[in-house]
Design a protein around this motif. Structure first.
Motif, short mmCIF file in Angstrom:
data_model
loop_
_atom_site.label_atom_id
_atom_site.label_comp_id
_atom_site.label_asym_id
_atom_site.label_seq_id
_atom_site.Cartn_x
_atom_site.Cartn_y
_atom_site.Cartn_z
N LEU A 26 0.83 -1.21 0.00
CA LEU A 26 0.00 0.00 0.00
C LEU A 26 0.86 1.26 0.00
CD1 LEU A 26 -2.93 -0.97 2.37
CD2 LEU A 26 -2.90 -0.89 -0.12
N GLN A 31 -0.11 7.11 -4.07
CA GLN A 31 -1.16 7.95 -4.66
C GLN A 31 -2.10 7.15 -5.56
OE1 GLN A 31 -2.11 11.10 -4.31
NE2 GLN A 31 -3.56 11.07 -6.01
N VAL A 33 -3.55 4.45 -5.11
CA VAL A 33 -4.69 3.87 -4.39
C VAL A 33 -5.77 4.94 -4.20
CG1 VAL A 33 -5.45 2.70 -2.29
CG2 VAL A 33 -3.21 2.23 -3.22
N ALA A 34 -5.34 6.21 -4.15
CA ALA A 34 -6.29 7.31 -4.00
C ALA A 34 -7.22 7.32 -5.20
CB ALA A 34 -5.55 8.63 -3.88
N TYR A 35 -8.46 7.68 -4.96
CA TYR A 35 -9.45 7.62 -6.02
C TYR A 35 -9.30 8.81 -6.96
CZ TYR A 35 -13.90 6.62 -8.22
OH TYR A 35 -14.86 6.31 -9.13
N PHE A 36 -8.79 9.93 -6.44
CA PHE A 36 -8.70 11.11 -7.28
C PHE A 36 -7.53 12.00 -6.86
CE2 PHE A 36 -11.78 11.91 -3.87
CZ PHE A 36 -11.23 13.01 -3.24
N TYR A 37 -7.13 12.89 -7.78
CA TYR A 37 -6.19 13.96 -7.47
C TYR A 37 -6.99 15.16 -6.98
CZ TYR A 37 -2.69 11.68 -10.52
OH TYR A 37 -1.81 10.81 -11.12
N TRP B 122 -14.26 2.14 -7.99
CA TRP B 122 -13.13 1.37 -7.43
C TRP B 122 -12.33 2.25 -6.49
CZ3 TRP B 122 -13.36 -3.66 -7.69
CH2 TRP B 122 -14.08 -4.25 -8.74
N ASP B 123 -12.98 2.82 -5.50
CA ASP B 123 -12.22 3.59 -4.51
C ASP B 123 -11.79 2.65 -3.39
OD1 ASP B 123 -14.34 3.38 -2.73
OD2 ASP B 123 -14.24 5.48 -2.13
N TRP B 177 -6.68 7.62 2.17
CA TRP B 177 -6.64 8.01 0.76
C TRP B 177 -7.85 8.87 0.41
CZ3 TRP B 177 -6.29 2.55 1.84
CH2 TRP B 177 -4.96 2.08 1.86
N ASN B 178 -7.70 9.66 -0.66
CA ASN B 178 -8.88 10.31 -1.23
C ASN B 178 -9.81 9.20 -1.70
OD1 ASN B 178 -7.57 12.75 -0.99
ND2 ASN B 178 -6.73 12.66 -3.07
N SER B 179 -11.06 9.24 -1.26
CA SER B 179 -11.98 8.20 -1.71
C SER B 179 -13.32 8.85 -2.03
CB SER B 179 -12.15 7.14 -0.63
OG SER B 179 -12.67 7.73 0.55
N LEU B 180 -14.11 8.17 -2.85
CA LEU B 180 -15.44 8.69 -3.15
C LEU B 180 -16.32 8.53 -1.91
CD1 LEU B 180 -17.29 9.91 -5.28
CD2 LEU B 180 -17.88 7.61 -6.03
#
Lengths: 150, 247
Positions: A26, A31, A33-37, B122-123, B177-180
């Motif tokens: 992990l 980054q 793994v993060a869903y977005f910037y 897929w978050d 993490w940034n996630s939805l």
């Protein structure tokens, strides 16, 4: 060591190895793994990413402009440090509005995201409408506050 | 104290009255929980009536994590101390936890479509919960495919412990993490961010799921113990009739 202690040590060892492995993977993925910037993430990158990316943040208040008779929309996604303009043609989710968190997917073209998808990001605040109205009346409402914090 | 209840017959006898008691509590709590969730709680200021899905979804997700922790804990206890009931409890917990996980995934998807605008993303949170579901299935598959019970218990315990690494990932994925998916609203530093008028249905539903788990666990454990006893008796009967020990 008794057999009991051996089994305990074996299981603890298996867990430690698995946990260590997952932690390493992990961390290495980082980054990705993060869903977005966020806009700030993008501004920190030396070269803008090519291909499909996701951008997340708040829809800047006053930035939403409909074009092509409402079929397309222009808005700006912001966080505390940076802003990225977005252009999108297609249906918007119910929760899409100014001050609301969004996650958009698309390609960066000259610093603007040509989005092919816009998702609304919901925050962790749940309250009845009356309470939200009362908070606004008392001036205790944080417009972008309850929502997404970058 | 633990070994006192280790005797399967004694456990089965003692557990029996708890089943209707837990079942009755579960029915009452579901009635109260669903009444509050569907009729006697306010609509959300942003989500409107869709917020009601949350009352089914959030406690199901809590139970998905709780059941896995219970299963991994019981599996480990069975592996290390060879407690005769630990493996039975772990094996019985797996399908119940899998159903709670599936419920969380399905209701989350139903909520995601109107709110986020997508059934699935897929978050990190959604993906780690899907992995949790597959871990349950893998654990169940081991019990179903490995014939020798002691061996199945050992393998299943190791899989359960390795999979337990996923639990903190599920819980903290939204913070790391940034996630939805939105971050936690109830079990979070700084107190809940869910208005008090929306908490009763959430907690009634959580306790309803908990008592349901308790009742199903005891039913399933007693069934397993009865099946094992039957298998033992059949072996004994075969020996008596044929006069030979079957392999």
């Amino acid at each position: 060591m008794t057999r009991k202690q051996k089994r305990l040590a074996l299981l603890a060892g298996v867990f430690a190895v698995a946990a260590g492995g997952v932690a390493l993977v992990l961390t290495a993925l980082g980054q990705s793994v993060a869903y977005f910037y966020t806009p700030a993430d993008l501004s920190r990158l030396a070269a803008p990413p090519s291909g499909l990316i996701r951008l997340g943040g708040l829809v800047e208040a006053g930035s939403v402009e409909y074009a092509e008779g409402g079929a397309a929309v222009r808005f700006v996604v912001i966080d505390e440090f940076a802003r990225t303009p977005v252009f999108y043609r297609g249906p918007l989710p119910d929760l899409f509005r100014e001050g609301q968190g969004v996650v958009t997917q698309g390609r960066l073209v000259d610093g603007r995201l040509e989005a092919s998808e816009v998702l609304a990001k919901h925050d962790e605040t749940y309250m009845p409408k009356e309470v939200a109205d009362a908070l606004k009346e008392q001036g205790r409402w944080k417009e972008e506050g309850g929502a997404y914090k970058p | 104290m633990v070994t006192e209840y280790a005797n399967p017959e004694k456990f089965s006898r003692l557990a029996r009255p708890f089943i209707p008691a837990l079942g009755a509590m579960s029915v009452l709590l579901f009635t109260a929980g669903l009444y509050y969730a569907l009729f006697n709680s306010p609509a959300d200021y942003q989500q409107g009536e869709t917020v009601r899905i949350m009352y089914v979804h959030v406690p199901a997700a809590w139970m998905a994590l709780f059941c896995y922790a219970a299963m991994a804990g019981a599996s480990a206890a069975g592996f290390i101390w060879k407690h005769p009931l630990a493996d039975v409890a772990a094996k019985a917990t797996a399908p119940i936890g899998a159903v709670f996980t599936a419920l969380a995934l399905v209701t989350g998807s139903l909520w995601g479509k109107p709110m986020w605008g997508t059934w699935w993303a897929w978050d990190a949170r959604l993906t780690s919960v899907l992995i949790l579901f597959f871990l349950y299935l893998g654990y169940i598959a081991i019990w179903e495919t490995v014939e020798e019970r002691a061996r199945a218990a050992r393998l299943a315990a190791i899989v359960a412990i390795v999979g337990a690494v996923n639990l903190p990932v599920v819980k903290f994925s939204v913070d790391w993490w940034n996630s939805l998916h939105q971050p936690a609203s109830v079990f979070r530093a700084g107190g809940p961010t869910i208005h008090e008028s929306m908490r009763p249905p959430l907690f009634f539903m959580a306790f309803a799921y908990m008592t349901t788990y308790g009742a199903l666990l005891l039913v399933s454990m007693r069934a397993e113990l009865a099946a094992r006893r039957l298998a033992r008796l059949e072996t004994l009967a075969t020996e008596k009739i044929s006069g030979v020990r079957p392999e």
